[in-house]
Write a protein that holds these residues in place. Structure first.
Motif, PDB file in Angstrom:
ATOM      1  N   VAL A 200       5.066  16.540 -20.654  1.00 53.15           N
ATOM      2  CA  VAL A 200       4.716  14.914 -20.924  1.00 53.15           C
ATOM      3  C   VAL A 200       3.469  14.756 -20.214  1.00 53.15           C
ATOM      4  O   VAL A 200       4.288  15.393 -18.589  1.00 53.15           O
ATOM      5  N   HIS A 225       2.010  12.013 -24.850  1.00 49.46           N
ATOM      6  CA  HIS A 225       0.989  11.164 -23.664  1.00 49.46           C
ATOM      7  C   HIS A 225       1.461   9.982 -23.975  1.00 49.46           C
ATOM      8  O   HIS A 225       2.547  10.109 -24.495  1.00 49.46           O
ATOM      9  N   SER A 226       0.621   8.941 -23.589  1.00 49.93           N
ATOM     10  CA  SER A 226       0.837   7.482 -23.910  1.00 49.93           C
ATOM     11  C   SER A 226       1.124   6.760 -25.272  1.00 49.93           C
ATOM     12  O   SER A 226       1.613   5.761 -25.570  1.00 49.93           O
ATOM     13  N   ALA A 245       4.395  12.351 -16.164  1.00 51.96           N
ATOM     14  CA  ALA A 245       3.750  11.155 -16.581  1.00 51.96           C
ATOM     15  C   ALA A 245       3.776   9.568 -15.472  1.00 51.96           C
ATOM     16  O   ALA A 245       3.284   8.513 -15.781  1.00 51.96           O
ATOM     17  N   ILE A 265       8.290  17.102 -12.531  1.00 50.49           N
ATOM     18  CA  ILE A 265       6.999  16.499 -11.301  1.00 50.49           C
ATOM     19  C   ILE A 265       7.197  15.588 -11.057  1.00 50.49           C
ATOM     20  O   ILE A 265       6.455  14.785  -9.787  1.00 50.49           O
ATOM     21  N   ASN A 268       8.286   8.901  -7.886  1.00 47.18           N
ATOM     22  CA  ASN A 268       8.172   7.072  -7.725  1.00 47.18           C
ATOM     23  C   ASN A 268       9.272   7.029  -6.723  1.00 47.18           C
ATOM     24  O   ASN A 268       9.840   7.719  -6.504  1.00 47.18           O
ATOM     25  N   ASP A 277      10.430  11.260 -12.870  1.00 54.36           N
ATOM     26  CA  ASP A 277      10.552  10.502 -14.092  1.00 54.36           C
ATOM     27  C   ASP A 277      11.637  11.069 -15.221  1.00 54.36           C
ATOM     28  O   ASP A 277      11.761  10.622 -16.321  1.00 54.36           O
ATOM     29  N   VAL A 297       9.514  20.455  -7.005  1.00 55.95           N
ATOM     30  CA  VAL A 297       7.837  20.757  -7.423  1.00 55.95           C
ATOM     31  C   VAL A 297       7.678  21.300  -6.065  1.00 55.95           C
ATOM     32  O   VAL A 297       6.317  21.877  -5.822  1.00 55.95           O
ATOM     33  N   GLY A 298       7.751  19.760  -5.286  1.00 53.35           N
ATOM     34  CA  GLY A 298       6.922  19.117  -4.051  1.00 53.35           C
ATOM     35  C   GLY A 298       6.852  20.395  -2.865  1.00 53.35           C
ATOM     36  O   GLY A 298       5.866  20.550  -2.703  1.00 53.35           O
ATOM     37  N   THR A 301       4.390  23.205  -4.113  1.00 52.23           N
ATOM     38  CA  THR A 301       3.087  22.466  -4.395  1.00 52.23           C
ATOM     39  C   THR A 301       2.181  23.324  -3.254  1.00 52.23           C
ATOM     40  O   THR A 301       1.323  23.470  -3.375  1.00 52.23           O
TER      41      THR A 301
END
Ligand code: NDP
Length: 326
Positions: A200, A225-226, A245, A265, A268, A277, A297-298, A301
């Motif tokens: 996504v 996607h959107s 997303a 991923i 927010n 998400d 994931v952070g 990375t």
């Protein structure tokens, strides 16, 4: 506690171990109070394993070449989000022995000046890799400047050459976050070949490269996607779901296939808390395994980024040796 699977040997630079010792860090642990089967795919043990490998390689490089790999961080102005990210990168570089180098463009930042700085960094023999502040300040766009960066130093996979090579299945640096997501999947104990994977998000830095990397793992990949109609009809088919997303709680448990492996991923901030998400509470009851946010994931990375710098340093040193011989 189970031993992790080795990464799939494939074409990308990342897929080849940098050190000889396989990373056998165990990444999974059960979620307290959650049904058996829902496992937390924590990023920190994976990141620590990668950093250890890179630290060993950096030391070997230093002994052989008499210098350390160096990562240039190009700042184009003030961006609190990038400052935070840059601090983390500098810390990770220092931990593994890579030299972080600040490169700042203050004052008037024209396209020509940014291109000029990227050319200088590309030619500087003491710089192994370059990352550029994103998002770009107003008036500048990545597309206007990015081709001035030597793709051999493009350790975050942002140049069209890196993206094109990735899409063609050729050796390339992929964006560190995308690589981190797939690195976690490689270690989740599931053979990815032939699985239905749904991504996504289709941004150039995350969604798209994740989809390319999953194709390399021989998944059948759908990108949403959107404008996707009926997102849930796609996510419910996913054996592997990667969500990038930037929309908190977009994916809930009822949108998952039971037993699915979910990589969240998204980052927010909601009511002062960092959330992904995916709605973690409902998803944990249905998924087989899921990455936490934060802590998934952070951390991986940044570890991937320093691994890329090490790979770039080694390649550049080989290039210099070849040039001296010819
Ligand atoms: P972008 O905003 O560039 O892209 C978001 C993508 O998601 C777009 O393709 C968009 O579709 C799609 N999308 C948005 N809303 C929906 C929706 N309701 N349904 C389906 N698709 C949707 O974001 P990034 O790719 O840069 O980042 C994504 C997330 O990942 C963010 O939360 C970001 O903070 C996080 N991130 C995390 C990192 C880490 O290290 N963990 C690093 C980088 C990013 P469309 O193309 O149609 O607009």
């Amino acid at each position: 506690v189970t031993a992790i699977a080795d990464p799939v040997p494939d074409m990308a630079a990342d897929d080849r171990p940098v050190a000889d010792t396989p990373d056998t860090a165990v990444a999974d642990r059960p979620i307290p109070g959650e049904p058996a089967g829902a496992r937390l795919l924590a990023g920190s043990p994976i990141a620590a394993g990668i950093r250890d490998q890179v630290a060993g390689d950096v030391e070997a490089f230093r002994r052989r070449h008499g210098r350390r790999p160096a990562l240039a961080v190009l700042r184009l102005g003030t961006s609190p989000a990038f400052e935070l990210y840059a601090r983390q990168i500098v810390r990770t570089c220092t931990r593994v022995g890579i030299e972080p180098r600040e490169s700042r463009l203050d004052g008037r930042r024209s396209v020509a000046r940014v291109r000029q700085r990227l050319r200088e960094l590309s030619l500087d023999p003491d710089v192994s890799g370059v990352i550029i502040q994103q998002p770009f300040p107003r008036g500048l766009s990545l597309g206007d400047v990015v081709d001035a960066l030597d793709s051999d130093k493009d350790v975050d996979g942002i140049t069209p050459i890196s993206a094109g090579r990735l899409a063609m299945g050729l050796d390339a640096f992929s964006p560190a976050t995308a690589q981190a997501a797939v690195e976690i999947l490689d270690r989740a104990g599931r053979d990815l070949e032939g699985l239905d994977a749904v991504v996504v998000g289709r941004s150039n830095v995350v969604g798209r490269p994740v989809a390319q990397l999953l194709l390399r793992r021989h998944c059948t990949v759908t990108i949403c996607h959107s404008r996707t109609r009926d997102l849930a009809s796609h996510t419910r088919r996913a054996d592997v779901l990667v969500v990038a997303a930037g929309s908190p709680g977009l994916v809930t448990g009822s949108m998952l296939k039971p037993g699915a492996t979910v990589v969240d991923i998204g980052i927010n901030v909601v009511d002062g808390r960092i959330v992904g998400d995916v709605d973690a509470d409902s998803a944990c009851a249905v998924a087989g395994a899921i990455t936490p946010v934060p802590g998934g994931v952070g951390p991986v990375t940044n570890a991937i980024l320093v691994r890329h710098v090490m790979i770039a340093a080694r390649r550049l040193a080989e290039r210099e040796t070849r040039a001296r011989r010819s």
